[in-house]
Design an enzyme around this catalytic site. Structure first.
Site: not given
Lengths: 334, 326
Positions: A248, A277, A295
Site C-alpha cells: 500500500r 493512486e 497496482h
C-alpha cells in the site's frame, strides 16, 4: 457447472451488492450475474446513500473491491448487511471496527495473491537493479548502435534484504530472494517462530534499514504502519539503497521518497502502489532509477480465476449457513 | 644493438591487447603501470608495436573479439591468451590446439549475474513490467483504470537449454518461484534431479518458459529453429542470454509478429548491435543490449581475475579458469 444458466429466475438468486466495482467483476461479470442478483450502485444516477436506501435495505451480502471505501456511514446505510467479501488481502478500506459493532463478518483474499505479488516484487527489484525496462527503451528507441553500451547494473546476489512485515507476502519474497544469494532480515510485529533460523530479526524499522541494501515493503497498511518509511528510514538505508513497494502506498511517506530520490539519497525504487493512486508525483516520471507500475502486482489470469472461485465459494457458504472459506482471522481485527 | 637489447630486458613484460575498438580496455591504468601494453587500437598507433609484438608471449583478448590463426601468425611468440568472456565461440580453438597455446576465460565470474538477469527478463515478459512502466509514464493510468492481466510465473514449466554454470543457477532461482525444471544438454547430468530431454524439440513441447543459455558451437548454431518454436507454442516464451546465433532470428521475429509464440526476452542477437525493428513495437518482447553480465560487481571480479591471471602467467604460476584443450 451452472455458470451459464439462462433459465435461472433472477429473483430466486441470492442478492449481493457490489462496491467498486473490483477488477474481478469486470472479468467475470457474466458469471456473477448468473449466480447472484447483483446490485450495481455505479450504474445508477443516484448518489450512493440514496441508492442504498432505495435498493439495499434487505441486502445481506456485499462484494467489496479495493478501491471502494466501506466507511461507517456506508455500513450504517446497510441495515441487513451480515457479510462483506473483500477481493483483496488488504483491508485498510473497510471500517473493521464498525463491522464488528454491527455483527458483519468479513472474508478476504487471504494469501491467494501472495505468490504473484512476491514474483512481481522480485521483478521490480531486478528491473531497478539491472535496468531492464530502461534498457528495453534504449534498444527500442534505436540507441544501441548509436550510443554503444549501456550503464552497469548492480548485482542482486549477496545484497542484504530487509523484509518489512514477514506475513504471507513477506515470506514468499524472502524465499525467492534467498535463492539469489541474498541475506534476509525482517521487521515484523512479532518474532516469527515458524521462520527459518537464518532470517535475522531486527527490532526496529530503523535498524532494519541501516543493515539493509534493499527494503521490500510487505506489510499491511494500518495506523501503526502509515508513513512508517519516512526520511529517517530512507537516510538509514543510504545512497545505494533500493525500496520496493507492492502493498500500500501509504506505508511510505511519498513526498520524502520523491525528495530522497531526487537528491540521490537513496539509490532507486520499484513502486506498484502510491498514496493517492492512480495519481502519482510527476517528479517520479523524470527519474530513470525508478520503475513504476499501476497496482498490477496481483493481475494475472491465473489469480483472477482463483479469486473468482474463492469469492463465489465464500458467498455460497454464507448463503447456505456454512463456515466461510477465508474469513479474516481474529488477530487482524482491531 | 646492445643498448636496445638491455632496454628490452629491463622493460616490463609485453602484453598484447587484442580488441575491437568498441570494447574498452578494462583496468587500463593498472595494466600500463605494470606491463608494456601493446594495444592494437592505440590512437595514434604505437611505433614500437610491430617490433615488440613479435616477442610478446601473452595476449589479453577484450570482449568477444575473434582470435584466429592469422593473429597467431602475426604474434608468433604468444603462448597464452587471457580471455574476458564466458563464451569461447570467437576463438579458433583448432588453431590454439595446433600451436599448443593456452586459454583462460571469465570462468564463473558472470554466472550469477546472468542467471539473475534471466529471471528478471522472464518476470518482465510474463508480468509485463516494461509496458506497465511505460503505461504509467505516459499518463494512461488515471484514464484507463486497469492494466492488462499478465501470466503467473509460479507453476510454469521451465525448460533450460544447457545446464552449465549459468543454467544450473537459473534452475535454482526458478525453483524458489515454484516452477518445475527440465533441461536439455549434450548428455544427462549426474546428480541432477531435473527431467532430461534428449532433444530441444521435446524439451520445448513440455515447456512454458524456454531458457537459452548454452555455449555457441557448430552443433548449437540455430538450435532454436522453426520446429522448436512451433512445439513451444502460443503461450510459451523464450529467454536468450547465450548467443544470438543460437536462435534462427528471422524465424523468431516471424513467430513473434504473428503470435505463434507468446513472447521473448532477448539479451543477444545475431548481428549486434542491430536488432530487428519488427521487435521494437511488441509489448510481449523485452530487448536488452547484451548486458546480462554487466554489473559493477562482475566487472570488478573480472578485472581481478584478469590481473591475477596475467601476474600468474609471468610468474609461472597456476592460471585460474583455464580451458582444458581436449
Amino acid at each position: 457447472m451452472a455458470d451459464n444458466n439462462p433459465a435461472a429466475d433472477v429473483q430466486q438468486l441470492p442478492e449481493i451488492i457490489v462496491f467498486g466495482p473490483p477488477t474481478i467483476f469486470g472479468h467475470y461479470e457474466k458469471e456473477f450475474n448468473s449466480r447472484f442478483r447483483v446490485l450495481k450502485p455505479w450504474e445508477s444516477p443516484l448518489p450512493l446513500s440514496q441508492f442504498l436506501e432505495a435498493q439495499a435495505h434487505n441486502t445481506r451480502a456485499a462484494l467489496c473491491g479495493a478501491t471502494a471505501s466501506l466507511t461507517a456511514a456506508v455500513l450504517c446505510s446497510l441495515p441487513s448487511l451480515r457479510l462483506i467479501v473483500a477481493t483483496s488481502a488488504g483491508l485498510d478500506h473497510i471500517d473493521l471496527i464498525e463491522c464488528r459493532r454491527q455483527g458483519i463478518v468479513v472474508a478476504y483474499a487471504a494469501s491467494l495473491f501472495s505468490a504473484d505479488v512476491a514474483d512481481f516484487a522480485v521483478g521490480l527489484l531486478l528491473d531497478v537493479l539491472r535496468k531492464i525496462s530502461a534498457g528495453n527503451r534504449f534498444v527500442k528507441n534505436g540507441l544501441w548502435p548509436v550510443r554503444g553500451d549501456y550503464p552497469l547494473g548492480v548485482k542482486l546476489g549477496g545484497k542484504r534484504v530487509g523484509i518489512v512485515g514477514l506475513g504471507s507476502i513477506g515470506f514468499e519474497v524472502a524465499k525467492r530472494l534467498e535463492a539469489f544469494g541474498c541475506e534476509i532480515s525482517y521487521h515484523s510485529r512479532e518474532k516469527k517462530s515458524c521462520v527459518l533460523a537464518w532470517f535475522h530479526i531486527q527490532m526496529s524499522i530503523h535498524e532494519l534499514a541501516a543493515k539493509s541494501d534493499i527494503l521490500a515493503i510487505c506489510c499491511a497498511l494500518t495506523e501503526q504502519t502509515h508513513h512508517m518509511i519516512n526520511r529517517d528510514v530512507m537516510l538509514a538505508l543510504g545512497k545505494e539503497g533500493v525500496i520496493v513497494n507492492i502493498v500500500r502506498g501509504g506505508v511510505i511517506e511519498e513526498k520524502a521518497l520523491v525528495t530522497c530520490l531526487q537528491r540521490a539519497e537513496i539509490g532507486g525504487s520499484g513502486l506498484d502502489v502510491f498514496e493517492h493512486e492512480p495519481r502519482l508525483p510527476k517528479e517520479l516520471l523524470q527519474l530513470d532509477n525508478v520503475v513504476l507500475s499501476p497496482h498490477a502486482a496481483v493481475l494475472t489470469q491465473e489469480s483472477m480465476e482463483d479469486l473468482y472461485h474463492l469469492l463465489v465459494a465464500n458467498f455460497q457458504a454464507f448463503f447456505s449457513n456454512k463456515p466461510l472459506i477465508s474469513p479474516v482471522p481474529h488477530h487482524y481485527l482491531p | 644493438m646492445e643498448a636496445a637489447g638491455n632496454e628490452y630486458r629491463e622493460m616490463p613484460p609485453l602484453l598484447i591487447v587484442h580488441r575491437l575498438p568498441r570494447f574498452k580496455l578494462p583496468v587500463a591504468a593498472v595494466l600500463r603501470s605494470k606491463y608494456t601494453v601493446l594495444d592494437q587500437c592505440d590512437d595514434p598507433p604505437n611505433p614500437s608495436f610491430s617490433a615488440f609484438s613479435k616477442s610478446a608471449r601473452l595476449m589479453l583478448c577484450v570482449g568477444p573479439t575473434a582470435v584466429t590463426s592469422d593473429d597467431f601468425d602475426r604474434y608468433p611468440a604468444v603462448e597464452c591468451v587471457i580471455g574476458s568472456s564466458a563464451g569461447i565461440n570467437h576463438f579458433d580453438l583448432a588453431a590454439f590446439r595446433r600451436r599448443g597455446i593456452r586459454l583462460t576465460t571469465a570462468g564463473d565470474v558472470f554466472s550469477d549475474d546472468v542467471a539473475d538477469y534471466t529471471i528478471g527478463l522472464t518476470i518482465d515478459v510474463l508480468r509485463r513490467i516494461s509496458p506497465a512502466n511505460r503505461f504509467v509514464r505516459a499518463g494512461y493510468w488515471p484514464e484507463q483504470k486497469e492494466y492488462t492481466l499478465g501470466s503467473k510465473v509460479g507453476g510454469k514449466r521451465v525448460g533450460i537449454v544447457g545446464l552449465g554454470s549459468i543454467g544450473s543457477r537459473v534452475a535454482k532461482r526458478f525453483e524458489a518461484f515454484g516452477c518445475s525444471i527440465a533441461y536439455n544438454s549434450r548428455k544427462v547430468k549426474p546428480n541432477v534431479s531435473y527431467t532430461y530431454y534428449a532433444s530441444v524439440a521435446d524439451l520445448a513441447s513440455n515447456t512454458d518458459i524456454l531458457i537459452v543459455c548454452c555455449a555457441l558451437t557448430n552443433e548449437t548454431y540455430h538450435v532454436i529453429a522453426k520446429d522448436v518454436m512451433k512445439k513451444l507454442g502460443k503461450k510459451g516464451i523464450i529467454i536468450n542470454v547465450g548467443r544470438g546465433a543460437l536462435i534462427d532470428e528471422d524465424e523468431l521475429v516471424g513467430s513473434l509478429v504473428i503470435g505463434e509464440i507468446g513472447g521473448a526476452g532477448l539479451d543477444v542477437f545475431e548481428h549486434e548491435p542491430h536488432v530487428p525493428k519488427e521487435l521494437w513495437t511488441l509489448d510481449n518482447v523485452v530487448l536488452s543490449a547484451h548486458k546480462s553480465f554487466l554489473t559493477l560487481e562482475s566487472m570488478a571480479a573480472l578485472e581481478e581475475l584478469i590481473l591475477s591471471n596475467i601476474e600468474a602467467f609471468f610468474s609461472n604460476k597456476l592460471l585460474r579458469a583455464e580451458l582444458e584443450m581436449v
